[in-house]
Design an enzyme around this catalytic site. Sequence first.
Site, PDB file in Angstrom:
ATOM      1  N   GLN A 275     -11.028   3.367  -0.145  1.00 39.84           N
ATOM      2  CA  GLN A 275     -10.507   4.477   0.672  1.00 39.84           C
ATOM      3  C   GLN A 275     -11.347   5.543   0.191  1.00 39.84           C
ATOM      4  OE1 GLN A 275      -6.408   4.991  -0.491  1.00 39.84           O
ATOM      5  NE2 GLN A 275      -5.780   3.945   1.799  1.00 39.84           N
TER       6      GLN A 275
ATOM      7  N   MET B  88       0.938  -1.221  -0.182  1.00 41.58           N
ATOM      8  CA  MET B  88      -0.030  -0.198  -0.027  1.00 41.58           C
ATOM      9  C   MET B  88       0.974   1.147   0.074  1.00 41.58           C
ATOM     10  SD  MET B  88      -2.709  -1.419   2.601  1.00 41.58           S
ATOM     11  CE  MET B  88      -1.589  -2.041   3.784  1.00 41.58           C
TER      12      MET B  88
ATOM     13  N   THR C 249       2.130   1.519   5.779  1.00 42.47           N
ATOM     14  CA  THR C 249       1.525   2.609   5.283  1.00 42.47           C
ATOM     15  C   THR C 249       0.837   3.388   6.551  1.00 42.47           C
ATOM     16  OG1 THR C 249      -0.878   3.431   4.239  1.00 42.47           O
ATOM     17  CG2 THR C 249      -0.456   1.015   4.967  1.00 42.47           C
ATOM     18  N   ASN C 250       0.927   4.636   6.120  1.00 41.07           N
ATOM     19  CA  ASN C 250       0.258   5.721   7.334  1.00 41.07           C
ATOM     20  C   ASN C 250      -1.162   5.785   7.048  1.00 41.07           C
ATOM     21  OD1 ASN C 250       2.557   7.596   8.545  1.00 41.07           O
ATOM     22  ND2 ASN C 250       3.033   7.140   6.293  1.00 41.07           N
ATOM     23  N   THR C 251      -1.725   5.836   5.921  1.00 40.37           N
ATOM     24  CA  THR C 251      -3.499   6.018   5.702  1.00 40.37           C
ATOM     25  C   THR C 251      -3.939   5.046   6.403  1.00 40.37           C
ATOM     26  OG1 THR C 251      -2.906   7.392   3.707  1.00 40.37           O
ATOM     27  CG2 THR C 251      -5.085   6.544   3.983  1.00 40.37           C
TER      28      THR C 251
ATOM     29  N   CYS D 281       3.457   9.724   4.356  1.00 38.84           N
ATOM     30  CA  CYS D 281       2.796   8.727   3.552  1.00 38.84           C
ATOM     31  C   CYS D 281       4.088   8.062   3.100  1.00 38.84           C
ATOM     32  CB  CYS D 281       2.473   9.303   2.380  1.00 38.84           C
ATOM     33  SG  CYS D 281       1.890   8.580   0.914  1.00 38.84           S
ATOM     34  N   THR D 282       4.184   6.874   2.970  1.00 36.56           N
ATOM     35  CA  THR D 282       5.159   6.093   2.914  1.00 36.56           C
ATOM     36  C   THR D 282       6.013   6.215   1.592  1.00 36.56           C
ATOM     37  OG1 THR D 282       3.824   4.434   2.464  1.00 36.56           O
ATOM     38  CG2 THR D 282       4.673   4.275   4.645  1.00 36.56           C
ATOM     39  N   GLU D 283       5.205   6.722   0.611  1.00 39.16           N
ATOM     40  CA  GLU D 283       6.003   7.098  -0.804  1.00 39.16           C
ATOM     41  C   GLU D 283       6.748   8.443  -0.827  1.00 39.16           C
ATOM     42  OE1 GLU D 283       3.140   4.015  -1.015  1.00 39.16           O
ATOM     43  OE2 GLU D 283       2.718   6.180  -0.396  1.00 39.16           O
TER      44      GLU D 283
END
Length: 230
Positions: A52, A10, A83-85, A197-199
């Site tokens: 989401q 994710m 993932t943060n979200t 956000c991990t990206e």
Amino acid sequence: MKCIGLLGGMSWESTVSYYQALNRGVRARLGGLHSARVLLASVDFAEIERLQHAGDWPATARLLAAEARAIQAGGADFLLIGTNTMHKVAPEIEAAIDIPLLHIADATARQLQADGIQRVGLLGTRFTMEQDFYKGRLQERFGLEVLVPGDAARERVHRIIYDELCLGDLRESSRAEYLAIIAALAQAGAQAVILGCTEIALLVGECEAAVPLYDTTAIHAEAGVALALA
């Protein structure tokens, strides 16, 4: 060494960063040919993203809780949600398993506190920046003051994450946009900015920014390594 459970995919772009960070962290501590014991479940992000944006968080919770139970059954000693979200449904996931869940916001907040940061900017998906499951946790549990960009900037940050970063599309124009938004947060009083956000760390690096950047992927993975080797 404990076995790290990682709920990933994710997106898979950032899950690659998690896997590298976990293994590099173990090797740095133990040396030689040591690597992390990792049990990874990687979901199909298209399904998660659809739920989401439809606001069907209960469905995402059920899906991820099932994956977390499978990770536990496979022998993991604790769980990271990569993932943060999707920490929005961390309570439901935590309730579905018997192993500990290492929360990404907690790991990040402890690092901020250790560094003496009290007022911090937050970048992430619109869900992370606008809802209380993340920034509320930082404020209520750790006493941090959290600043987020304005409406238009939040929309740009969100769009770039889903339309570009999750697809591995790294654009100089988007990097410049993010750096301008970070600079605006610094001007508003942020002592540092959380890359929530991990990206995002795939796009911007600390050496480019006006203030220190806290890469939640790296921080979360380091906390996972510490727990695995405790």
